[in-house]
Design an enzyme around this catalytic site. Sequence first.
Site, short mmCIF file in Angstrom:
data_model
loop_
_atom_site.label_atom_id
_atom_site.label_comp_id
_atom_site.label_asym_id
_atom_site.label_seq_id
_atom_site.Cartn_x
_atom_site.Cartn_y
_atom_site.Cartn_z
N ASN B 153 0.70 -1.12 0.20
CA ASN B 153 -0.12 0.05 -0.07
C ASN B 153 1.01 1.07 -0.09
OD1 ASN B 153 -2.40 -1.47 0.34
ND2 ASN B 153 -2.46 -1.37 2.41
N HIS B 166 7.84 0.22 2.35
CA HIS B 166 7.66 -1.23 2.71
C HIS B 166 6.59 -1.89 2.01
CE1 HIS B 166 4.47 0.85 5.21
NE2 HIS B 166 3.75 -0.36 5.55
N HIS B 299 1.45 -13.30 -12.07
CA HIS B 299 1.17 -11.54 -12.48
C HIS B 299 0.97 -10.57 -11.28
CE1 HIS B 299 -2.82 -13.40 -11.99
NE2 HIS B 299 -3.24 -12.35 -11.77
O1 LIG Z 1 -1.86 -2.76 7.81
P1 LIG Z 1 -1.88 -1.35 7.73
O2 LIG Z 1 -0.85 -0.90 6.77
O3 LIG Z 1 -1.93 -0.81 8.90
O4 LIG Z 1 -3.43 -1.02 7.17
C1 LIG Z 1 -3.67 -1.00 5.92
O5 LIG Z 1 -3.38 -2.19 5.20
C2 LIG Z 1 -4.61 -3.08 5.23
C3 LIG Z 1 -4.35 -4.13 4.48
O6 LIG Z 1 -4.43 -3.81 3.02
C4 LIG Z 1 -6.12 -2.65 5.35
O7 LIG Z 1 -6.76 -3.78 6.12
C5 LIG Z 1 -6.06 -1.51 6.24
O8 LIG Z 1 -7.47 -0.99 6.21
C6 LIG Z 1 -5.20 -0.56 5.64
O9 LIG Z 1 -5.23 0.73 6.64
#
Ligand SMILES: O=P(O)(O)O[C@H]1O[C@H](CO)[C@@H](O)[C@H](O)[C@H]1O
Lengths: 351, 351
Positions: B153, B166, B299
């Site tokens: 993310n 990360h 992929h």
């Molecule tokens: O695990 P993190 O980075 O704190 O949280 C983020 O990624 C997760 C996995 O995609 C999601 O469920 C969360 O809503 C998001 O805020």
Amino acid sequence: IVSPGETDHQHLRFNPLRGSWILVSAHRMKRPWQGQIERPPEENVPRHEPTNPLCPGSRRANGEVNPKYESTFMFDNDYPALQPDAPDPGPGDHPLFQAKAAKGVCKVMCFHPWSDITLPLMQLSEIKTVIDRWAELIEELGPKYPWVQIFENKGAMMGCSNPHPHCQVWASSFLPNEPDLADGHQRAHWKTHGEVMLVEYARQEAVRKERVVVENEHWLVVVPYWASWPFQTMLLPRRHVLRLSDLTAQEREALASIMKMLLTKYDNLFEVSFPYSMGWHGAPTGPYLQEDMSHWQLHAHYYPPLLRSASVRKFMVGYEMLALEQRDLTPEQAAERLRNLPEVHYKDKAK
Amino acid sequence: IVSPGETDHQHLRFNPLRGSWILVSAHRMKRPWQGQIERPPEENVPRHEPTNPLCPGSRRANGEVNPKYESTFMFDNDYPALQPDAPDPGPGDHPLFQAKAAKGVCKVMCFHPWSDITLPLMQLSEIKTVIDRWAELIEELGPKYPWVQIFENKGAMMGCSNPHPHCQVWASSFLPNEPDLADGHQRAHWKTHGEVMLVEYARQEAVRKERVVVENEHWLVVVPYWASWPFQTMLLPRRHVLRLSDLTAQEREALASIMKMLLTKYDNLFEVSFPYSMGWHGAPTGPYLQEDMSHWQLHAHYYPPLLRSASVRKFMVGYEMLALEQRDLTPEQAAERLRNLPEVHYKDKAK
Ligand SMILES: O=P(O)(O)O[C@H]1O[C@H](CO)[C@@H](O)[C@H](O)[C@H]1O
Ligand SMILES: O=P(O)(O)O[C@H]1O[C@H](CO)[C@@H](O)[C@H](O)[C@H]1O
């Protein structure tokens, strides 16, 4: 079944409308939040703003001038995603490159002449008028289109670009993915179990109680057993009803009342005008009007994004997009919080 | 097939990996945007911040102190959504209330000791190290778990709560919805057409060219014919490869190179550190390691939210949540814009 007290360990739950699973990891609420903080919604919306194309008497993008409407007001979306006359792209030249024609209409419906009001703050009779307009839309567009999607995006966080209270209607020449899934799974349940899935579901929830948010003689609001958004709810009639247009006058009045109660609780949760996307799913129309659609039960979905506060939302990203949806509190915890909130709006109380 | 020039009328396209449709309404880009404006990402991230739990030498929530790492660094997520020891909830007492056990592990992997760097600005050899670690994760967790989801993310807009570069790995005792769909549809394609769906798809796209963003000897990046996010891409090997761990050293070097090119173009599009969620889908592992999984092709999916500028995103709300996903420019338009962007990062150019 999973004990509602099970908040320390994750488990999966099945969504029988979509045929998919969700991951409940309630222990995750303990983690601190250092991520994005949302802006609070604009609190000082003027009641009337002549440059707002949704206001009574305003000029819209296409040059038309809105009437000085005093109740609801409907017009064709000036930037429609679906147009009635799109050409057929042809079936495609390869199984991996398939296209299909899409035709339809997009309309906007203002709920009220004032920009500074929202559904929970409207009078019951005004909400009832909105419901009557919704039912008319199904009657008007249903014969021509297999799917008439009525939906409301509320709040800037949910992509809403105009503070004036309004919803949209997109009617299409095809059955979109989500109603297609709901149709298939309700149909299969009907065949296998000889009962209407969501009528049985409402009956079960009314007895089990732990996921009920609010109920009255004709309607029930629950946080579904399989909810993926933190405070997601489903609004269900107790009687077997196919479409909005089939609701009796009494059922419409009771619907106005339960909508006002649910949306008041939503606003009261974080004392903010609660953002969400909501929409109605009733039995498909168009050619389906000629078929037996008894497996369907009318229902509305509410998908609100907030998780911890007025400014901390749930992000459906990463794992959710690539694997499966994960929630950070149990549906039972969410229902309990909503259930215990006052039924008087915090803005009315302040008066 | 739909002419890439078809931007004035909507049509549907089929996603053969998910078995669902998307609505392409390119004429919608003409509408003005008065909705939510996103904050630009923090530009002045310090290289080292002792209170950031992801930095070398920092103390994390569980009290452990990170090593003074100089390359990548992996640790167990301090707030895991999946834990190895969750109890089995039992099958449920009613067909509408079904639960299932979920076990697993969640890890975090830092890409680099610096907080002020991102993948496109890293050296090729550093990106190659990240790829090697990914492959090791599949080898390490694969034997125990049927699904090992590696995902990143990037950006606060995508729920990322820490600016340090990360990714995450969530390995689970079950096959989640999205890979389950991809498995079923690839399997069916293999049976029906006697070819690997995504190998054939990459071959077709390499010839058709109009959706190719960047390519090299071993890899291809396309905006899929069925993309739903505005600048969504899919990264595909040309050779038939089941899993990250099967990649040769040469293929990993070529992967580092194509990732750097794609992510540089992404950043160059709006001259901003481009937010996205990305993740790898390879053949399932665990018990599937014993089966013939030839229908699978490795992929990666990239799902970036931005639409018009660094501050105007696409909202997947309302109609998208309740009916089907709709895009506001054609995949061919998106590919062309990305393809024509320079391969030198705007920050490197400025130096
Ligand atoms: O695990 P993190 O980075 O704190 O949280 C983020 O990624 C997760 C996995 O995609 C999601 O469920 C969360 O809503 C998001 O805020
Ligand atoms: O039509 P609007 O309100 O301008 O736009 C909003 O709702 C649409 C339908 O849910 C979405 O496709 C858009 O992304 C969103 O911004």
